[in-house]
Write an enzyme that holds these catalytic residues in place. Structure first.
Site, short mmCIF file in Angstrom:
data_model
loop_
_atom_site.label_atom_id
_atom_site.label_comp_id
_atom_site.label_asym_id
_atom_site.label_seq_id
_atom_site.Cartn_x
_atom_site.Cartn_y
_atom_site.Cartn_z
N ARG A 137 0.82 -1.24 0.00
CA ARG A 137 0.00 0.00 0.00
C ARG A 137 0.85 1.27 0.00
NH1 ARG A 137 -3.66 -2.91 3.52
NH2 ARG A 137 -5.26 -3.77 2.17
N LYS A 142 3.69 11.65 -11.10
CA LYS A 142 2.83 10.83 -11.97
C LYS A 142 3.52 9.49 -12.21
CE LYS A 142 0.16 14.21 -14.56
NZ LYS A 142 -0.12 14.79 -15.89
N GLU A 150 11.08 18.75 -24.67
CA GLU A 150 10.35 19.06 -23.42
C GLU A 150 10.96 20.28 -22.73
OE1 GLU A 150 7.60 17.45 -22.39
OE2 GLU A 150 7.65 15.50 -23.37
N LYS A 182 8.79 23.13 -13.58
CA LYS A 182 7.94 21.97 -13.31
C LYS A 182 7.59 21.93 -11.83
CE LYS A 182 6.16 17.75 -14.00
NZ LYS A 182 6.13 16.57 -14.82
N GLU A 212 -3.44 18.09 -11.19
CA GLU A 212 -3.81 18.56 -12.52
C GLU A 212 -5.28 18.96 -12.63
OE1 GLU A 212 -1.81 16.59 -15.84
OE2 GLU A 212 -3.54 17.02 -17.08
N ARG A 252 -1.42 22.64 -14.15
CA ARG A 252 -0.54 21.54 -14.54
C ARG A 252 -0.84 21.05 -15.96
NH1 ARG A 252 1.68 16.47 -10.88
NH2 ARG A 252 2.92 15.55 -12.55
N ASN A 299 0.92 19.85 -20.90
CA ASN A 299 0.52 19.02 -22.03
C ASN A 299 0.56 19.79 -23.35
OD1 ASN A 299 -0.06 16.76 -20.42
ND2 ASN A 299 -2.03 17.67 -19.84
N HIS A 340 0.80 17.97 -26.64
CA HIS A 340 0.61 16.54 -26.38
C HIS A 340 -0.63 15.94 -27.03
CE1 HIS A 340 3.98 17.07 -23.76
NE2 HIS A 340 3.91 15.85 -23.27
N HIS A 388 0.36 12.91 -29.12
CA HIS A 388 -0.11 11.55 -28.81
C HIS A 388 -0.80 10.92 -30.01
CE1 HIS A 388 -0.03 12.10 -24.17
NE2 HIS A 388 1.05 11.50 -24.61
N HIS A 444 8.65 10.00 -28.09
CA HIS A 444 7.67 10.89 -27.48
C HIS A 444 8.04 12.37 -27.67
CE1 HIS A 444 4.70 12.46 -24.77
NE2 HIS A 444 5.63 12.99 -24.02
N1 GLY Z 1 4.35 15.23 -17.72
C1 GLY Z 1 3.25 16.04 -17.41
C2 GLY Z 1 2.96 16.18 -15.96
O1 GLY Z 1 3.75 15.74 -15.15
O2 GLY Z 1 1.96 16.71 -15.59
#
Ligand code: GLY
Length: 374
Positions: free
Chosen positions: A125, A147, A189, A231, A241, A245, A249, A252, A256, A270
């Site tokens: 957990r 993430k 990026e 970031k 997000e 946040r 994207n 993206h 994508h 990517h």
């Molecule tokens: N890679 C996008 C984020 O971490 O929100």
């Protein structure tokens, strides 16, 4: 002695530092020790990274009295972000009796970071994870912000958690071992941060991007630091997000779709997809009367100057690019809400915002004109 800088990700009791500098892998024990509940760790990495950096990490841990209870070495590549490898990691960590007070170290690029973070978040957990990103993309983006996830046949990262690391050690020295193409993909990026919120950083990249790519240590450190700082600041303000946040994207939704159309294989990395996608997001913003056309031209010029694709990728799927199929992929995107597509648009370089006002006709016309120009 090379300089080391620390950025704080302020998230209350989940706060942590991102340490940026050269030689951090070889000095990992000293940086990790203060954040370990007890001096025992497991390492998860891939076979390529293991060859290059695992001995230095193991030596550094041993020197500082940190026991390595398990070392899991996975195959390199995106295909590793899948259930069998997740189960392998969990199985090996349980077999090594990794306890709740131990820490799992993710040594590698985005794939290893995402998979290991996910495994740590569900093991017993939740056990602690520390990120030691070895790719430019992971250093400036994936390792920061918590993430985690694996891919499914429905798309990338559709199963995952938020699980903040205890520390991120971004050793810019290890970037010297990256293949040029992977480094460039990560650079997309870096550019993203300038485009989404810092026009002065984009100016700096226009002047110094070539030095970053050629291995100038000071330029690399500055680029990673500026990106990581942005970031960290965005994540601290919007961990889950629900707002800002989402600006990360930028490019993206288009990117994508391009990746999905090529089956997420090695023909399009990517970061390369994001480079194409950012140009399309600028084109879309120009078409909607939101962004001056010369800004979109500057973005294209800079990406091309460093060697990134800026429009369509070099490789096309069998049968060529089809705007309607790309739109179909966008409809599968995680950011679709109530059937409405979400795009990050711009009012110029450094001025991005979230939009739900984009029509499919606008998207198709941008795709058509990019195709025509190809
Ligand atoms: N890679 C996008 C984020 O971490 O929100």
């Amino acid at each position: 002695m090379s300089s080391v800088a620390t950025i704080h990700v302020a998230l209350g009791e989940r706060s942590y530092d991102v340490v940026v500098g050269s030689g951090l892998v070889a000095d990992a024990g000293r940086h990790l020790k203060p954040v370990l509940a007890r001096p025992a760790v497991a390492i998860v990495t891939d076979a390529n990274v293991a060859k290059l950096h695992l001995p230095a990490l193991q030596a550094a841990l041993t020197r500082d009295g940190i026991a390595v209870a398990a070392t899991v070495v996975l195959p390199p590549g995106e295909a590793t972000k899948d259930v069998p490898y997740l189960m392998q990691v969990l199985d090996e960590l349980l077999a090594a009796r990794i306890e709740r007070t131990d820490t799992v170290l993710a040594l590698g690029g985005g794939v290893i970071g995402d998979l290991t973070g996910f495994a740590a978040s569900v093991l017993r957990r939740g056990v602690a994870v520390a990120q030691i990103p070895t790719s430019l993309l992971a250093q400036v983006d994936a390792s920061i912000g918590g993430k985690t996830g694996i891919d499914t046949r429905f798309g990338k990262n559709l199963i995952g958690t938020f699980h903040q690391p205890r520390i991120v050690l971004a050793d810019v020295g290890v970037l010297g071992t990256l293949p040029q193409r992977e480094l460039l993909a990560g650079y997309a990026e870096v550019v993203k941060y300038g485009l989404l919120g810092d026009a002065r950083f984009f100016d700096w990249l226009e002047t110094n991007g070539a030095s970053v790519m050629q291995g100038d240590a000071a330029a690399r450190t500055y680029a990673v630091l500026a990106s990581a700082r942005m970031k960290a600041e965005i994540v601290a303000g919007d961990e889950r997000e629900s707002g800002r946040r989402a600006l990360l994207n930028l490019g993206h939704t288009f990117g994508h779709a391009l990746e999905a159309e090529l089956g997420y294989d090695n023909r399009l990395l990517h970061g390369e997809a994001v480079a194409c996608g950012m140009v399309m997001a600028f084109d879309l913003s120009v078409r909607m009367g939101l962004c001056p056309a010369p800004d979109a031209e500057r973005v294209r010029r800079h990406l091309r100057a460093v060697g990134l694709p800026a429009g369509l990728p070099g490789e096309a799927p069998d049968g060529g690019w089809n705007p309607r199929r790309l739109l179909e992929h966008m409809r599968q995107d995680k950011k679709v809400s109530g059937g409405t597509l979400t795009f990050i648009l711009v009012r110029g370089i450094g001025k991005s915002f979230v939009s739900r006002e984009v029509t499919e006709a606008d998207v198709l016309s941008v795709l058509d004109s990019v195709l025509l120009a190809a």
